[in-house]
Write a protein that holds these residues in place. Structure first.
Motif, PDB file in Angstrom:
ATOM      1  N   GLY A 120       0.830  -1.204   0.000  1.00 37.00           N
ATOM      2  CA  GLY A 120       0.000   0.000   0.000  1.00 37.00           C
ATOM      3  C   GLY A 120       0.858   1.245   0.000  1.00 37.00           C
ATOM      4  N   ILE A 121       0.566   2.159  -0.905  1.00 34.20           N
ATOM      5  CA  ILE A 121       1.372   3.383  -1.019  1.00 34.20           C
ATOM      6  C   ILE A 121       0.443   4.588  -1.077  1.00 34.20           C
ATOM      7  CG2 ILE A 121       3.203   4.580  -2.281  1.00 34.20           C
ATOM      8  CD1 ILE A 121       3.859   1.907  -3.646  1.00 34.20           C
ATOM      9  N   ASP A 122       0.469   5.403  -0.023  1.00 31.82           N
ATOM     10  CA  ASP A 122      -0.201   6.707  -0.029  1.00 31.82           C
ATOM     11  C   ASP A 122       0.787   7.821  -0.358  1.00 31.82           C
ATOM     12  OD1 ASP A 122      -2.812   5.957   0.565  1.00 31.82           O
ATOM     13  OD2 ASP A 122      -2.501   6.019   2.727  1.00 31.82           O
ATOM     14  N   ASP A 123       2.021   7.689   0.146  1.00 31.60           N
ATOM     15  CA  ASP A 123       3.019   8.756   0.074  1.00 31.60           C
ATOM     16  C   ASP A 123       3.889   8.593  -1.170  1.00 31.60           C
ATOM     17  OD1 ASP A 123       4.870  10.713   0.460  1.00 31.60           O
ATOM     18  OD2 ASP A 123       5.664   9.935   2.357  1.00 31.60           O
ATOM     19  N   TYR A 124       3.654   9.458  -2.159  1.00 28.86           N
ATOM     20  CA  TYR A 124       4.452   9.437  -3.388  1.00 28.86           C
ATOM     21  C   TYR A 124       5.377  10.658  -3.482  1.00 28.86           C
ATOM     22  CZ  TYR A 124       2.035   5.444  -5.423  1.00 28.86           C
ATOM     23  OH  TYR A 124       1.559   4.178  -5.678  1.00 28.86           O
ATOM     24  N   THR A 125       5.664  11.297  -2.321  1.00 31.65           N
ATOM     25  CA  THR A 125       6.503  12.503  -2.354  1.00 31.65           C
ATOM     26  C   THR A 125       7.936  12.180  -2.768  1.00 31.65           C
ATOM     27  OG1 THR A 125       6.956  12.211   0.016  1.00 31.65           O
ATOM     28  CG2 THR A 125       5.119  13.662  -0.599  1.00 31.65           C
ATOM     29  N   ARG A 126       8.357  10.935  -2.593  1.00 26.42           N
ATOM     30  CA  ARG A 126       9.725  10.555  -2.971  1.00 26.42           C
ATOM     31  C   ARG A 126       9.985  10.785  -4.447  1.00 26.42           C
ATOM     32  NH1 ARG A 126      12.476   4.618  -1.778  1.00 26.42           N
ATOM     33  NH2 ARG A 126      14.392   4.933  -2.969  1.00 26.42           N
ATOM     34  N   ILE A 127       8.951  10.612  -5.260  1.00 25.05           N
ATOM     35  CA  ILE A 127       9.117  10.852  -6.692  1.00 25.05           C
ATOM     36  C   ILE A 127       8.389  12.131  -7.113  1.00 25.05           C
ATOM     37  CG2 ILE A 127       9.490   8.455  -7.315  1.00 25.05           C
ATOM     38  CD1 ILE A 127       6.581   8.227  -8.083  1.00 25.05           C
ATOM     39  N   GLY A 128       8.011  12.955  -6.117  1.00 29.57           N
ATOM     40  CA  GLY A 128       7.425  14.253  -6.401  1.00 29.57           C
ATOM     41  C   GLY A 128       6.069  14.204  -7.061  1.00 29.57           C
ATOM     42  N   ARG A 129       5.255  13.186  -6.715  1.00 29.78           N
ATOM     43  CA  ARG A 129       3.952  13.041  -7.354  1.00 29.78           C
ATOM     44  C   ARG A 129       2.842  13.109  -6.318  1.00 29.78           C
ATOM     45  NH1 ARG A 129       5.636  11.309 -12.434  1.00 29.78           N
ATOM     46  NH2 ARG A 129       3.689  12.213 -13.168  1.00 29.78           N
ATOM     47  N   ALA A 130       1.595  13.206  -6.800  1.00 26.88           N
ATOM     48  CA  ALA A 130       0.435  13.364  -5.924  1.00 26.88           C
ATOM     49  C   ALA A 130       0.255  12.138  -5.041  1.00 26.88           C
ATOM     50  CB  ALA A 130      -0.816  13.592  -6.768  1.00 26.88           C
ATOM     51  N   SER A 131      -0.009  12.371  -3.762  1.00 27.95           N
ATOM     52  CA  SER A 131      -0.213  11.289  -2.815  1.00 27.95           C
ATOM     53  C   SER A 131      -1.681  10.924  -2.717  1.00 27.95           C
ATOM     54  CB  SER A 131       0.335  11.683  -1.435  1.00 27.95           C
ATOM     55  OG  SER A 131       1.750  11.810  -1.478  1.00 27.95           O
ATOM     56  N   LEU A 132      -1.941   9.786  -2.085  1.00 25.11           N
ATOM     57  CA  LEU A 132      -3.290   9.271  -1.919  1.00 25.11           C
ATOM     58  C   LEU A 132      -3.622   9.204  -0.434  1.00 25.11           C
ATOM     59  CD1 LEU A 132      -2.992   6.434  -4.584  1.00 25.11           C
ATOM     60  CD2 LEU A 132      -4.378   8.513  -4.798  1.00 25.11           C
ATOM     61  N   GLY A 133      -4.857   8.771  -0.116  1.00 26.42           N
ATOM     62  CA  GLY A 133      -5.256   8.756   1.283  1.00 26.42           C
ATOM     63  C   GLY A 133      -5.867   7.469   1.768  1.00 26.42           C
ATOM     64  N   GLY A 134      -6.102   6.492   0.860  1.00 25.94           N
ATOM     65  CA  GLY A 134      -6.814   5.295   1.297  1.00 25.94           C
ATOM     66  C   GLY A 134      -6.076   3.998   1.121  1.00 25.94           C
TER      67      GLY A 134
END
Length: 659
Positions: free
Chosen positions: A10-24
């Motif tokens: 499960g991946i909510d946090d996509y800040t590592r690649i500078g992209r939009a994150s999710l919440g669920g």
């Protein structure tokens, strides 16, 4: 005892690649883990990869080492909740990516191509392990999410290497075997939304809800997807869940997380956004409008109860005792589904039910029995025809005619003489070799043959004359060693001949391509092969989307061998006929009802196990093939059309050459 090994990503946090994150996505994984720990025995062996830990190599290594522990009697479950993406396919992939696009899961540091994922999973399945994948991301039906809720899709990053789309360097297994439950088609976004104060993927919420129902775990993947489909549609008609592969008798007909393969239900009844519906419509042979609905009925089939044995036979597939034989009457026939009203009973809207088409609004095939001087044989045939349908009643595909003047449409004549029955077409041509007729058992075999022939002819003659849609797609048959298409002869057939000569005959090989000539429309196609043995199959091109200007290749670009059937000697003058039937639509159709085994006069007459007692128009679920394709497309098949291309394969008689 079967052990379930699960890798939950499960991946909510996509800040590592500078992209939009999710919440669920983390909520999805937590809920999936909770369900597994409560419902699966013995205790499952679970590993999770969350957010930054879920890199491409960590996921690949988790599949190899964690899921790779599963043995031949175990189950390996891969669950991914996160973003997905798609990008142009590489040139070497175009033979299998007819839309021109490849898909990938987006891990914390970049894309994991669906082809690499497939190889990793199928390598485990090749050892006999039952392998299942649940993908809750956009373009998941081969591998993404969006915001009304929030979209789980990322456009490809220019920094991602083009080679990321290539096949796994270790090669592709020859016998892939995992089953896929995906949140959406390959051309669709997937969504996450709020449920009871928590964000979840719409697909995950629907899947876990269906699994939590009574009998949910015992349902086959096919039945489970029907329940999930309805739950997703009730939350908004934004995405269509996908099950792959859909071939009857394959992984789709095993219980969730493993078990013995079960006979697929011909149709499924489910509660959709417009009420009760059966997944059968005009694309499967029903007549539309009021005339089509009038007289069309479905009945719930009672499947036998299977006592649980560990986890190999976990139940009855979710059937409700006492519902077998319950009737549903059509009220409106649409393209891919028929809206129905239950008659005298109240189905549970949380469940799906296997149903059979019991009354068919199709013009029946006329049967004319000609038995001069054999009144006993005529009576036996009449009795056999009266019980040739489902449940021991008349078949809706057949109608007894009083004479040729009373026979409309296709007419099958049964001529009785000397203890044998010849089944002829209207023009006197033999449909099959003569059959013995020396008692009631033989009469039943003749009746079964008539039902089989009616099913085959109705499929071969199925037409939807949409001049616009049919003009957009072309089927090209070329010699394997040439590029010039084989053109029809004076009789409208494509003529293909064996090469060589006596003692050294060479089977003709051809390439078959389906070309979408439209400039901006992605179309779904299936190519059926109807043989003169009265069989039908979709192995050549089992159901794929083809993008604008794209080409679909039969057998993924391998040569098609035009052999004479087994038992038919290869000698001068021998021949066989095939009818290539292309069905093209704006959205995917169901292909299971288009499968028909060859007519076998030696098979025992046993209607309880007869696969197609009423003919071939009995879908078992949407057969979406790989469901590929860029750009928006309608959720339903919409408009559809058919094209039929006859092929005659001959063994030439060189003695008559030039005469």
């Amino acid at each position: 005892m079967r052990t379930v090994f699960a890798l939950l990503v499960g991946i909510d946090d996509y800040t590592r690649i500078g992209r939009a994150s999710l919440g669920g996505c983390l909520n999805d994984v937590a809920a999936a883990r909770s369900w597994l720990e409560k419902q699966v025995e013995p205790s499952p062996v679970i590993r999770t990869l969350l957010d930054a830990d879920a890199t491409v190599e960590a996921v690949a290594e988790g599949i190899r080492t964690h899921l790779g522990q599963a043995g031949p009697e175990d189950t390996a479950l891969f669950w991914f909740s996160g973003h997905g993406t798609e990008f142009p396919a590489l040139p070497e992939e175009l033979a299998v990516e007819s839309t021109g696009r490849s898909q990938a899961l987006v891990c914390a540091d970049g894309p994991l191509p669906d082809k690499r994922l497939r190889v990793l999973l199928d390598r485990i399945a090749a050892r006999g392990t039952h392998v299942a994948a649940v993908l809750d991301c956009c373009y998941a039906g081969g591998a993404t999410r969006d915001a009304v809720g929030t979209v789980r899709f990322l456009p490809p990053d220019p920094s991602w290497p083009a080679a990321a789309a290539a096949r796994d360097a270790e090669g592709t297994p020859t016998d892939p075997g995992h089953v896929l439950l995906a949140a959406s088609r390959l051309d669709q976004l997937s969504y996450e939304d709020w449920f009871d104060g928590r964000q979840h993927g719409v697909f995950t919420h629907a899947l876990l809800g269906a699994l939590g129902e009574a009998g949910g775990r015992e349902s086959t993947y096919r039945r489970l997807l029907a329940a999930v489909h309805c739950r997703v549609q009730r939350s908004g008609d934004r995405q269509r869940p996908v099950l792959l592969p859909l071939q009857a008798g394959g992984p789709a007909d095993r219980p969730f997380l493993g078990g013995a393969v079960r006979e697929p239900s011909r149709h499924l009844l489910r509660h959709g956004p417009l009420g009760w519906e059966v997944d059968c419509g005009t694309v499967h042979g029903l007549h539309g409008g009021e005339d089509g609905a009038r007289g069309t009925e479905f009945t719930v089939t009672a499947e036998p109860t299977v006592p649980p044995t560990g986890q190999d036979a976990p139940g009855t597939g979710g059937d409700v005792p006492g519902t077998g034989g319950a009737v549903l009457r059509a009220r409106s026939v649409g393209a891919e589904r028929t809206l129905v009203e239950p008659s005298g009973w109240a189905p549970d809207p949380r469940r799906s039910y296997p149903v059979a088409l019991s009354a068919l609004a199709l013009p029946p095939v006329s049967v004319l029995v000609e038995a001069p001087g054999a009144p006993g044989a005529a009576r036996e045939l009449a009795e056999a025809l009266g019980s040739a349908g489902p449940g021991g009643g008349p078949s809706p595909l057949l109608r007894t005619a009083a004479g040729l003047e009373d026979a409309s449409g296709l007419c099958l004549r049964v001529v009785v003489h000397g203890g044998r029955a010849r089944i002829l077409l209207r023009d006197g041509t033999s449909a099959v070799p003569p059959l013995p007729l020396a008692g009631p058992a033989d009469a039943r075999r003749v009746a079964d043959c008539l039902v089989h022939l009616a099913s085959w002819h109705q499929l071969r003659d199925l037409t939807s004359p949409d001049p616009v849609l049919s003009s957009l797609v072309r089927v090209e048959v070329t010699p394997w060693d040439g590029d010039d298409p084989i053109l029809p002869d004076g009789s409208g057939e494509l003529l293909c001949a064996y090469g060589g000569g006596p003692g050294d005959w060479r089977v003709p090989r051809v390439s078959i391509r389906i070309r979408n000539r439209s400039a901006g429309r992605t179309l779904w196609c299936v190519l059926l092969d109807l043989t003169d043995s009265h069989a039908s199959h979709s192995a050549l091109f089992p159901g794929h989307f083809i993008g604008p200007g794209g080409v679909g290749h039969a057998l993924d670009g391998e040569p098609v061998y035009l052999n004479l059937p087994a038992g038919r000697p290869v000698r001068p003058g021998s021949y066989t006929r095939d009818w290539l039937k292309l069905i093209v639509a704006e959205g995917e159709l169901n292909t299971v009802p288009f499968q028909l085994d060859p007519w076998d006069p030696t098979a025992p007459v046993d209607r309880k196990t007869q696969r197609h007692p009423d003919g071939v128009f009995r879908p078992t679920g949407p057969d979406r093939g790989r469901d590929l394709g860029p750009g928006p497309r309608p959720a339903s098949p919409g408009r559809w059309a058919t094209l039929t291309l006859p092929i005659r394969t001959v063994v030439p008689d060189h003695r008559n050459a030039g005469s």
